[in-house]
Design a protein around this motif. Structure first.
Motif, PDB file in Angstrom:
ATOM      1  N   VAL A  40     -17.258  20.704  29.979  1.00 50.45           N
ATOM      2  CA  VAL A  40     -16.857  19.715  30.994  1.00 50.45           C
ATOM      3  C   VAL A  40     -15.818  18.484  30.273  1.00 50.45           C
ATOM      4  CG1 VAL A  40     -18.500  18.432  31.256  1.00 50.45           C
ATOM      5  CG2 VAL A  40     -16.671  18.432  33.040  1.00 50.45           C
ATOM      6  N   ASP A  41     -14.766  18.454  30.088  1.00 50.00           N
ATOM      7  CA  ASP A  41     -14.207  17.052  29.533  1.00 50.00           C
ATOM      8  C   ASP A  41     -14.985  16.514  29.749  1.00 50.00           C
ATOM      9  OD1 ASP A  41     -11.846  14.830  28.479  1.00 50.00           O
ATOM     10  OD2 ASP A  41     -11.443  16.629  27.254  1.00 50.00           O
ATOM     11  N   ALA A  42     -15.031  15.332  28.405  1.00 52.19           N
ATOM     12  CA  ALA A  42     -15.492  13.545  28.496  1.00 52.19           C
ATOM     13  C   ALA A  42     -15.364  12.639  29.550  1.00 52.19           C
ATOM     14  CB  ALA A  42     -15.736  13.635  27.451  1.00 52.19           C
ATOM     15  N   ASP A  43     -13.989  12.679  30.141  1.00 51.47           N
ATOM     16  CA  ASP A  43     -13.208  12.296  30.533  1.00 51.47           C
ATOM     17  C   ASP A  43     -12.204  12.321  31.919  1.00 51.47           C
ATOM     18  OD1 ASP A  43     -13.649  10.496  29.180  1.00 51.47           O
ATOM     19  OD2 ASP A  43     -11.025  10.957  27.661  1.00 51.47           O
ATOM     20  N   ALA A  44     -13.129  13.886  32.359  1.00 49.46           N
ATOM     21  CA  ALA A  44     -12.714  14.213  33.635  1.00 49.46           C
ATOM     22  C   ALA A  44     -14.446  13.814  34.682  1.00 49.46           C
ATOM     23  CB  ALA A  44     -13.353  15.961  33.901  1.00 49.46           C
ATOM     24  N   PRO A  45     -13.991  13.712  35.993  1.00 52.07           N
ATOM     25  CA  PRO A  45     -15.012  12.750  36.926  1.00 52.07           C
ATOM     26  C   PRO A  45     -15.282  13.666  37.322  1.00 52.07           C
ATOM     27  CG  PRO A  45     -12.056  13.463  37.827  1.00 52.07           C
ATOM     28  CD  PRO A  45     -12.211  14.323  36.454  1.00 52.07           C
ATOM     29  N   ILE A  46     -16.544  12.728  37.628  1.00 49.59           N
ATOM     30  CA  ILE A  46     -17.613  13.857  37.916  1.00 49.59           C
ATOM     31  C   ILE A  46     -17.608  14.515  38.704  1.00 49.59           C
ATOM     32  CG2 ILE A  46     -18.895  12.148  39.600  1.00 49.59           C
ATOM     33  CD1 ILE A  46     -21.714  12.531  38.293  1.00 49.59           C
ATOM     34  N   GLU A  47     -17.273  14.478  39.708  1.00 51.56           N
ATOM     35  CA  GLU A  47     -16.951  16.030  40.696  1.00 51.56           C
ATOM     36  C   GLU A  47     -16.427  17.405  40.079  1.00 51.56           C
ATOM     37  OE1 GLU A  47     -16.080  12.726  41.349  1.00 51.56           O
ATOM     38  OE2 GLU A  47     -16.940  11.804  43.021  1.00 51.56           O
ATOM     39  N   HIS A  59     -20.634  28.148  38.529  1.00 52.86           N
ATOM     40  CA  HIS A  59     -21.185  28.808  37.560  1.00 52.86           C
ATOM     41  C   HIS A  59     -22.497  29.247  38.095  1.00 52.86           C
ATOM     42  CE1 HIS A  59     -17.336  30.122  35.798  1.00 52.86           C
ATOM     43  NE2 HIS A  59     -16.984  28.662  35.943  1.00 52.86           N
ATOM     44  N   GLN A  60     -23.403  28.429  38.671  1.00 50.92           N
ATOM     45  CA  GLN A  60     -24.660  28.477  39.391  1.00 50.92           C
ATOM     46  C   GLN A  60     -25.255  28.120  37.996  1.00 50.92           C
ATOM     47  OE1 GLN A  60     -25.220  32.286  41.360  1.00 50.92           O
ATOM     48  NE2 GLN A  60     -25.975  30.645  43.155  1.00 50.92           N
ATOM     49  N   ILE A  61     -25.225  26.620  37.262  1.00 54.35           N
ATOM     50  CA  ILE A  61     -25.772  26.392  35.941  1.00 54.35           C
ATOM     51  C   ILE A  61     -26.159  24.678  36.208  1.00 54.35           C
ATOM     52  CG2 ILE A  61     -24.381  27.961  34.394  1.00 54.35           C
ATOM     53  CD1 ILE A  61     -22.621  25.546  33.744  1.00 54.35           C
ATOM     54  N   LYS A  62     -27.248  25.077  35.159  1.00 57.42           N
ATOM     55  CA  LYS A  62     -29.009  23.631  34.986  1.00 57.42           C
ATOM     56  C   LYS A  62     -28.025  22.589  34.608  1.00 57.42           C
ATOM     57  CE  LYS A  62     -30.956  26.633  37.133  1.00 57.42           C
ATOM     58  NZ  LYS A  62     -31.065  27.584  37.260  1.00 57.42           N
ATOM     59  N   ARG A  63     -26.986  22.898  33.573  1.00 55.57           N
ATOM     60  CA  ARG A  63     -26.756  21.307  31.943  1.00 55.57           C
ATOM     61  C   ARG A  63     -25.220  22.122  31.642  1.00 55.57           C
ATOM     62  NH1 ARG A  63     -31.305  25.230  31.743  1.00 55.57           N
ATOM     63  NH2 ARG A  63     -33.400  23.337  31.591  1.00 55.57           N
ATOM     64  N   LEU A  64     -24.885  20.834  31.525  1.00 57.02           N
ATOM     65  CA  LEU A  64     -23.086  21.185  30.992  1.00 57.02           C
ATOM     66  C   LEU A  64     -22.860  20.600  29.946  1.00 57.02           C
ATOM     67  CD1 LEU A  64     -20.355  22.862  32.745  1.00 57.02           C
ATOM     68  CD2 LEU A  64     -19.996  20.542  33.648  1.00 57.02           C
ATOM     69  N   PRO A  65     -22.739  21.638  29.101  1.00 54.70           N
ATOM     70  CA  PRO A  65     -21.436  20.588  27.517  1.00 54.70           C
ATOM     71  C   PRO A  65     -20.673  19.948  28.491  1.00 54.70           C
ATOM     72  CG  PRO A  65     -22.133  23.099  28.015  1.00 54.70           C
ATOM     73  CD  PRO A  65     -22.553  22.817  28.533  1.00 54.70           C
ATOM     74  N   VAL A  66     -20.742  18.613  27.973  1.00 52.34           N
ATOM     75  CA  VAL A  66     -19.356  18.053  28.260  1.00 52.34           C
ATOM     76  C   VAL A  66     -18.557  17.808  26.398  1.00 52.34           C
ATOM     77  CG1 VAL A  66     -18.388  15.366  28.423  1.00 52.34           C
ATOM     78  CG2 VAL A  66     -20.781  16.586  29.296  1.00 52.34           C
ATOM     79  N   VAL A  67     -17.187  17.866  26.385  1.00 56.07           N
ATOM     80  CA  VAL A  67     -16.703  18.050  25.443  1.00 56.07           C
ATOM     81  C   VAL A  67     -15.330  16.917  25.662  1.00 56.07           C
ATOM     82  CG1 VAL A  67     -14.717  19.590  24.291  1.00 56.07           C
ATOM     83  CG2 VAL A  67     -17.392  20.570  24.948  1.00 56.07           C
ATOM     84  N   ASP A  68     -15.251  16.008  23.419  1.00 53.49           N
ATOM     85  CA  ASP A  68     -14.197  15.198  23.736  1.00 53.49           C
ATOM     86  C   ASP A  68     -13.476  16.129  22.840  1.00 53.49           C
ATOM     87  OD1 ASP A  68     -12.502  12.852  23.758  1.00 53.49           O
ATOM     88  OD2 ASP A  68     -13.764  12.012  22.390  1.00 53.49           O
ATOM     89  N   HIS A  69     -12.318  16.083  22.961  1.00 53.25           N
ATOM     90  CA  HIS A  69     -11.270  16.473  21.543  1.00 53.25           C
ATOM     91  C   HIS A  69     -12.018  18.182  21.157  1.00 53.25           C
ATOM     92  CE1 HIS A  69      -9.649  12.215  22.285  1.00 53.25           C
ATOM     93  NE2 HIS A  69      -8.909  12.853  21.817  1.00 53.25           N
ATOM     94  N   GLY A  75     -22.058  15.668  24.423  1.00 57.78           N
ATOM     95  CA  GLY A  75     -23.033  15.335  25.522  1.00 57.78           C
ATOM     96  C   GLY A  75     -23.992  16.530  26.287  1.00 57.78           C
ATOM     97  N   MET A  76     -24.671  16.569  27.125  1.00 59.62           N
ATOM     98  CA  MET A  76     -24.709  17.659  28.056  1.00 59.62           C
ATOM     99  C   MET A  76     -25.405  16.596  29.184  1.00 59.62           C
ATOM    100  SD  MET A  76     -24.956  20.759  26.381  1.00 59.62           S
ATOM    101  CE  MET A  76     -26.416  21.517  27.352  1.00 59.62           C
ATOM    102  N   ILE A  77     -25.054  17.791  30.503  1.00 63.62           N
ATOM    103  CA  ILE A  77     -25.106  17.262  31.910  1.00 63.62           C
ATOM    104  C   ILE A  77     -26.094  18.041  31.801  1.00 63.62           C
ATOM    105  CG2 ILE A  77     -24.354  16.404  33.510  1.00 63.62           C
ATOM    106  CD1 ILE A  77     -21.616  15.142  33.073  1.00 63.62           C
TER     107      ILE A  77
END
Length: 142
Positions: free
Chosen positions: A84-91, A100-110, A115-117
């Motif tokens: 997910v993009d770092a500036d995307a809404p949390i929703e 995707h039934q995943i428990k951890r999601l990488p956060v990407v900027d440019h 980071g990870m959520i």
């Protein structure tokens, strides 16, 4: 709590560490142990996110097959990556994780991992009702 106007950047854990795509699975397992995590993002030589690897991937696809952890590279077990993009809404993060039934999601900027959520990060931000709905969707049978 309201998630209105919150971005993924505001709830993520910063500084996620990657395992290199050419590093072996013994190194990946040791890194997971040292960081106290069950999954790692895989980054390529170009410093771009290539996939994710879990402790379960190592056990099922390497150990159970009798392969040498020191000879299997992390990139060999790389699963497709959802991010997910770092500036995307949390929703958006909630939706991707549930879909995707995943428990951890990488956060990407440019195009760089920033980071990870995790479920724990989200639990701090969501109402009990919204959290229960999210957990039900992520753990629902595929």
């Amino acid at each position: 709590m309201s998630t209105a106007n919150k971005t993924t950047r505001s709830v993520m854990h910063e500084g996620a560490q990657c395992i290199g795509e050419h590093q072996n699975l013994l190194q990946a397992a040791q890194m997971m142990r040292d960081l106290n995590v069950g999954s790692l993002p895989i980054c390529g030589d170009d410093d771009r996110l290539k996939g994710m690897i879990t402790d379960r991937d190592i056990v099922i696809k390497c150990c159970a097959e009798g392969k040498d952890l020191g000879r299997c590279e992390a990139g060999e077990l790389s699963r497709g990556v959802v991010w997910v993009d770092a500036d995307a809404p949390i929703e958006e993060a909630l939706s991707l994780m549930a879909e995707h039934q995943i428990k951890r999601l990488p956060v990407v900027d440019h195009r760089r991992l920033v980071g990870m959520i995790s479920e724990a990060d989200l639990a701090k931000e969501l109402s009990d009702t919204k959290l229960a709905e999210f957990v039900h969707r992520v753990y629902a049978p595929a």
